[in-house]
Design a protein around this motif. Structure first.
Motif, PDB file in Angstrom:
ATOM      1  N   MET A 304      -1.902  -7.149   1.849  1.00  0.00           N
ATOM      2  CA  MET A 304      -3.153  -6.940   1.115  1.00  0.00           C
ATOM      3  C   MET A 304      -3.140  -5.629   0.340  1.00  0.00           C
ATOM      4  O   MET A 304      -4.091  -5.337  -0.387  1.00  0.00           O
ATOM      5  N   ALA A 305      -2.077  -4.842   0.501  1.00  0.00           N
ATOM      6  CA  ALA A 305      -2.024  -3.554  -0.182  1.00  0.00           C
ATOM      7  C   ALA A 305      -2.042  -3.722  -1.703  1.00  0.00           C
ATOM      8  O   ALA A 305      -2.363  -2.776  -2.427  1.00  0.00           O
ATOM      9  N   VAL A 306      -1.695  -4.946  -2.202  1.00  0.00           N
ATOM     10  CA  VAL A 306      -1.669  -5.162  -3.656  1.00  0.00           C
ATOM     11  C   VAL A 306      -3.078  -5.219  -4.240  1.00  0.00           C
ATOM     12  O   VAL A 306      -3.243  -5.116  -5.463  1.00  0.00           O
ATOM     13  N   LEU A 307      -4.071  -5.395  -3.401  1.00  0.00           N
ATOM     14  CA  LEU A 307      -5.431  -5.580  -3.919  1.00  0.00           C
ATOM     15  C   LEU A 307      -5.980  -4.255  -4.458  1.00  0.00           C
ATOM     16  O   LEU A 307      -5.594  -3.192  -3.987  1.00  0.00           O
ATOM     17  N   PRO A 308      -6.922  -4.341  -5.431  1.00  0.00           N
ATOM     18  CA  PRO A 308      -7.553  -3.119  -5.931  1.00  0.00           C
ATOM     19  C   PRO A 308      -8.285  -2.369  -4.811  1.00  0.00           C
ATOM     20  O   PRO A 308      -8.225  -1.144  -4.735  1.00  0.00           O
ATOM     21  N   THR A 309      -8.996  -3.125  -3.936  1.00  0.00           N
ATOM     22  CA  THR A 309      -9.657  -2.482  -2.800  1.00  0.00           C
ATOM     23  C   THR A 309      -8.937  -2.939  -1.535  1.00  0.00           C
ATOM     24  O   THR A 309      -9.346  -3.901  -0.889  1.00  0.00           O
ATOM     25  N   ALA A 310      -7.863  -2.267  -1.206  1.00  0.00           N
ATOM     26  CA  ALA A 310      -7.052  -2.728  -0.083  1.00  0.00           C
ATOM     27  C   ALA A 310      -7.657  -2.266   1.231  1.00  0.00           C
ATOM     28  O   ALA A 310      -7.978  -1.090   1.379  1.00  0.00           O
ATOM     29  N   PRO A 311      -7.839  -3.195   2.186  1.00  0.00           N
ATOM     30  CA  PRO A 311      -8.374  -2.787   3.489  1.00  0.00           C
ATOM     31  C   PRO A 311      -7.344  -1.996   4.286  1.00  0.00           C
ATOM     32  O   PRO A 311      -6.145  -2.120   4.058  1.00  0.00           O
ATOM     33  N   THR A 312      -7.818  -1.182   5.222  1.00  0.00           N
ATOM     34  CA  THR A 312      -6.936  -0.339   6.027  1.00  0.00           C
ATOM     35  C   THR A 312      -7.093  -0.595   7.521  1.00  0.00           C
ATOM     36  O   THR A 312      -6.359  -0.035   8.325  1.00  0.00           O
ATOM     37  N   VAL A 313      -8.062  -1.416   7.910  1.00  0.00           N
ATOM     38  CA  VAL A 313      -8.342  -1.646   9.330  1.00  0.00           C
ATOM     39  C   VAL A 313      -8.448  -3.150   9.560  1.00  0.00           C
ATOM     40  O   VAL A 313      -8.976  -3.865   8.710  1.00  0.00           O
ATOM     41  N   VAL A 314      -7.949  -3.626  10.706  1.00  0.00           N
ATOM     42  CA  VAL A 314      -8.203  -5.013  11.123  1.00  0.00           C
ATOM     43  C   VAL A 314      -9.076  -4.951  12.361  1.00  0.00           C
ATOM     44  O   VAL A 314      -8.733  -4.276  13.339  1.00  0.00           O
ATOM     45  N   ARG A 315     -10.214  -5.621  12.306  1.00  0.00           N
ATOM     46  CA  ARG A 315     -11.106  -5.661  13.462  1.00  0.00           C
ATOM     47  C   ARG A 315     -11.310  -7.099  13.894  1.00  0.00           C
ATOM     48  O   ARG A 315     -11.660  -7.940  13.076  1.00  0.00           O
ATOM     49  N   GLU A 316     -11.154  -7.370  15.204  1.00  0.00           N
ATOM     50  CA  GLU A 316     -11.572  -8.666  15.713  1.00  0.00           C
ATOM     51  C   GLU A 316     -13.086  -8.601  15.894  1.00  0.00           C
ATOM     52  O   GLU A 316     -13.606  -7.638  16.458  1.00  0.00           O
TER      53      GLU A 316
END
Lengths: 432, 186
Positions: A304-316
């Protein structure tokens, strides 16, 4: 009442038989669930163990009532009523030791079954919040045995125990039948056999447990009073504690949420990675599955790093966590975890599950085709790792994929952001 | 005729028979109007168990020692008594309930065996224990056909053509009646 009388009654009343019945039924129940691969009903969470055991009260309540009623007829059965009546001792001095023996054995036997089920519980979430549910179950069984004693004293017929058993069973069947059509609410929540199943994240609201405790304490006192009063016509006094318990129970239970169930906040708390990599968080109840999620989740974040707003955290997150979801977070629905077994996929397939819907949870009107296609788009290949799709859905999804791939890159990104934005903004938050 | 009347009176039949039929009808009525066919099966099995639990009080005399001194061949009499009880309760349940007749008659066979066995083991006043103790958990569990032990434990509510359920009912019925016929009540 001396300890010696109690010991004699423990040996010579229905106390031991009812304990044997309760324990053998409870253990058989766990064994049958084990045989039929239904261990997921109690092994993943302590509260589920306590809740499942409450369901068995539909059989144990009638058994305890019948045992009490049988016990109450003992003097009459052995033709001793007149002889005992001539002794200058109050009625309660004869009836209380037997009542305590039966009550103690019924309550302890219930807790022995809890202990038997507890052996198989395996969860990273250790807590004591479930103990009131189990203790109220034990109290309710004491109340049933003492109610049986009281009814048996008032109706000393040889037919009372079987009729009481069958009639109470049919009464307890009513909430169970009703719960198949709508969630139980209000006064129905006070029934001893809980008909609303608990899952890993829900627990019984404390107000419901409190209301049940009040009701069963009242019923227990009523039974004891009816068994211990000097003359049968004084037994009307037993209505007082029973009515008081019912009123108190209804008042207390009205403070609970409508269905009587609530999210267990401690079970849904977050446990996160502590190393230097991107943060991955799971629910506390799934803490032992954090390691197997960390790798695939970080792989998903890389994609997902390619996205303009790339997320940095994964939360269940729990399935109905209220939105909107921040764009710099990936939300992973807890439905991807099977209680007692782990994540529903591993490795790359788990990464693709994290990527579904562009790293969002299913929410609102869910379109699984676009969620699957956005995951494949991020992954960069179709079909992405995971269970293969067959039939027309597979063919249509492939056709849609071919169409998207022919679009210019900017349009592809716009399509993707559109799908993702829909799920990010979804309000969610239905009550459990 | 007179010996028969005296026998029936010594077995509390004049009180227990109406009571038993009342119990059957009352239990069946609790599911009147319920559309779920499994619910009808559950109440029919409960009705049979309740009816036989009440009639089971008569599976022995008030004084078994005295009975033993009589010049009467008890085994056939006990068997006929329990058999007639099963036929009566099963027949009435078939008439008032909408559950399949095969299921009801199978339940009558199995539960009369359990009642007779309990009477032989614990005495006539506890004849109700085994049928009720098997009926309550047996009907509340979902009727799974696999594994075999679950099919046998839930035999009352298994489908009409289930072989394990039929075998369980026959073994319980014949075995219980035989033990009771030979041993009588303690």
């Amino acid at each position: 009442m001396s300890a010696r009388m109690l010991l004699v009654e423990l040996r010579r009343s229905t106390a031991i038989p009812i304990a044997i019945i309760i324990i053998s039924f409870g253990v058989t129940n766990f064994y049958i669930l084990e045989l039929t691969d239904q261990t997921g009903l109690w092994q993943p969470q302590w509260a589920m163990l306590a809740g499942l055991q409450r369901v068995t009260l539909i059989v144990l309540w009638p058994a305890a009532l019948a045992a009490g009623a049988w016990q109450a007829r003992r003097d009459r059965r052995s033709g001793m009523t007149e002889l005992v009546g001539t002794t200058s001792r109050p009625t309660w001095s004869r009836s209380l030791p037997a009542a305590f023996a039966v009550g103690i054995c019924a309550g302890l036997a219930y807790l022995v079954v809890t202990a038997a089920g507890a052996v198989a519980v395996s969860t990273p979430y250790q807590h004591l919040g479930w103990t009131p549910i189990a203790l109220v179950g034990a109290l309710s069984l004491v109340a049933a045995a003492w109610l049986g004693l009281g009814v048996g004293r008032l109706l000393p017929s040889v037919y009372t125990p079987p009729v009481l058993a069958v009639a109470s069973f049919i009464l307890l069947l009513a909430p169970m039948e009703l719960s198949k059509y709508r969630p139980l609410t209000g006064v129905w929540l006070l029934t001893p056999n809980m008909s609303s199943p608990l899952d890993e994240l829900t627990t019984l609201a404390p107000a419901v447990t409190g209301g049940q405790a009040a009701l069963f304490a009242g019923l227990a006192l009523a039974g004891l009073a009816a068994a211990a009063v000097a003359k049968r016509r004084f037994a009307l006094a037993a209505l007082a504690p029973a009515g008081l318990g019912l009123v108190a129970g209804m008042v207390v239970v009205s403070a609970a949420p409508a269905t009587g169930l609530q999210l267990d906040p401690a079970a849904a708390a977050e446990v996160c990675t502590t190393d230097d990599g991107p943060k991955v968080c799971v629910l506390r109840i799934h803490a032992d599955a954090l390691d197997s999620l960390t790798g695939p989740a970080r792989q998903a974040l890389e994609r997902m790093a390619v996205l303009p707003t790339a997320p940095t955290v994964v939360r269940e997150v729990v399935d109905d966590r209220p939105g909107p979801q921040p764009a710099d977070e990936v939300w992973f629905a807890s439905a991807n975890h099977t209680p007692g077994e782990g994540w529903e996929a591993e490795g790359n397939a788990l990464s693709v599950r994290v990527l579904a819907g562009g790293g969002t949870r299913p929410c609102g009107e869910v379109d699984y085709r676009e969620r699957g296609l956005t995951a494949a788009w991020l992954w960069g290949a179709y079909p992405a790792p995971g269970p293969p799709l067959h039939g027309t859905e597979g063919a249509e999804r492939l056709a849609e994929w071919e169409r998207i791939k022919t679009l210019p890159a900017a349009d592809q990104l716009r399509w993707f952001e559109g799908v993702r934005a829909k799920y990010l903004a979804c309000p969610g938050g239905g009550t459990p | 005729m007179r010996p028969l009347v005296l026998y029936l009176r010594s077995r509390q039949v004049p009180l227990a028979l109406p009571g038993s039929l009342l119990a059957v009808v009352a239990v069946v009525m609790t599911s009147a109007g319920a559309l779920n066919p499994q619910r009808q099966v559950i109440t029919a099995c409960l009705a049979v168990a309740a009816g036989l639990a009440v009639l089971g009080q008569g599976f022995g005399g008030v004084d078994p020692e005295l009975d033993r001194t009589a010049a009467v061949r008890w085994p056939p009499l006990r068997m006929v008594h329990a058999g007639v009880a099963a036929v009566l309760v099963g027949g009435v349940t078939v008439m008032v309930s909408t559950a399949p007749a095969g299921v009801v008659l199978r339940a009558a066979l199995g539960f009369v065996g359990l009642a007779a066995l309990a009477a032989a083991l614990f005495g006539r006043q506890l004849a109700w224990t085994l049928p009720v103790a098997w009926a309550l958990p047996g009907v509340v569990m979902p009727p799974m056909s696999e594994p075999l032990v679950v099919a046998v434990l839930t035999w009352p509510v298994q489908p009409q053509d289930s072989t394990p359920a039929l075998l369980a009912a026959v073994v319980l019925g014949v075995g219980g009646l035989a033990v009771h016929a030979v041993r009588g009540t303690p």
